[in-house]
Design an enzyme around this catalytic site. Sequence first.
Site, PDB file in Angstrom:
ATOM      1  N   ASP A 177      27.010  40.015  35.880  1.00 24.69           N
ATOM      2  CA  ASP A 177      26.757  41.328  35.289  1.00 24.69           C
ATOM      3  C   ASP A 177      26.369  41.241  33.825  1.00 24.69           C
ATOM      4  O   ASP A 177      25.622  42.087  33.318  1.00 24.69           O
ATOM      5  CB  ASP A 177      27.983  42.233  35.455  1.00 24.69           C
ATOM      6  CG  ASP A 177      28.113  42.768  36.873  1.00 24.69           C
ATOM      7  OD1 ASP A 177      27.291  42.390  37.729  1.00 24.69           O
ATOM      8  OD2 ASP A 177      29.050  43.556  37.126  1.00 24.69           O
ATOM      9  N   SER A 214      39.132  36.032  45.063  1.00 22.39           N
ATOM     10  CA  SER A 214      40.023  36.568  44.048  1.00 22.39           C
ATOM     11  C   SER A 214      39.503  36.292  42.639  1.00 22.39           C
ATOM     12  O   SER A 214      38.432  36.750  42.264  1.00 22.39           O
ATOM     13  CB  SER A 214      41.431  35.984  44.273  1.00 22.39           C
ATOM     14  OG  SER A 214      42.379  36.563  43.435  1.00 22.39           O
ATOM     15  N   LYS A 270      38.166  39.305  48.146  1.00 20.65           N
ATOM     16  CA  LYS A 270      39.579  39.627  47.947  1.00 20.65           C
ATOM     17  C   LYS A 270      39.786  39.992  46.491  1.00 20.65           C
ATOM     18  O   LYS A 270      39.986  39.135  45.640  1.00 20.65           O
ATOM     19  CB  LYS A 270      40.467  38.443  48.350  1.00 20.65           C
ATOM     20  CG  LYS A 270      41.921  38.840  48.529  1.00 20.65           C
ATOM     21  CD  LYS A 270      42.077  39.886  49.620  1.00 20.65           C
ATOM     22  CE  LYS A 270      43.515  40.377  49.732  1.00 20.65           C
ATOM     23  NZ  LYS A 270      43.629  41.463  50.718  1.00 20.65           N
TER      24      LYS A 270
END
Length: 322
Positions: free
Chosen positions: A240, A229, A254
């Site tokens: 990124d 999560s 998740k």
Amino acid sequence: DAPVSNSRGFDLPLGGHFSVCFSMESEDVHGSFEGIGAHVGMRDNLITIIAPMPDSPAEKAGILPGDVILGIDGANTENTTLLEAVSKIRGKRGTTVDLLILHLGYSNPENITVKRGVIQLDSIHFEIMPDDIGYLHISSFTESTKSEVQKALKEFKASTESGGLIIDLRNNPGGLLTSVVDVASLFLDRGMVLYEIDGSHARKDWKVKPSWGQQNYPIVVIMNQFSASASEVLCGALMDHGRATVVGTTSFGKGSVNILRSLSDGSGIYFSVAHWFTPEGTLIEGSGITPDVVVELPKDSKSDLQMEKALEILKQERADFG
């Protein structure tokens, strides 16, 4: 915003897991709750322990990440929903619950009795390691996590920044989306932390918030298959943006926005309304985040191979930040 609220006013952290607590309200993101102290989720249609909380009754009783709950007080959990399981396990402090547990990698389950208690939540641990390396372990993302991390980073800055920082997200089940956006913003100076897309294909961007700016030291993140999560959001954002090297194993996968709607007969419907994506468009739900450097940690390993690799990489990278 997270958490989302249902019609009865419960607050549920996003990401499809719950803390097994005295009530299913949001004590677990405010700093304390009553229960056994374990985050649970559904994995392959099995009720699975994502992580016991540090020093919790669950951890002390021998509950481990990846454990499957096969029975609760003698009742089989087959066809039991996550909400039903949580409602059976929760209870008043001082009372006990019997759990039939199948440990990861084992074929025979064992019965574990857990005495419920009050769990005080400190969402981080910070220390200065040898060679002036900072170690920041984030166990969950609560309302206080940003301020706790800020305090740790100020201590780090006052001591040294030259050695770099290790962020340990292993067994972190997630928490509040707003919290992880705030924490990510402490390490990024612009752009997005993540975006979400709902069932009608509408997109919402969660942007980096103004902070004190990007810090000039290398960062290595450690994650594992029980990083879920919000912890996956932080990993994805730092990867990124090229802000950190991530070491470990592919995360839990998740990354969805979930809502609970209560029905008049006391039952409820729990459904997903949106999915999370990293800034570069990687879908978290079902896939997880694949680390830059994959390092398995065998169950019988006598040393922390993932930490050793993180230290090795950090020492290689810090010269570039001179």
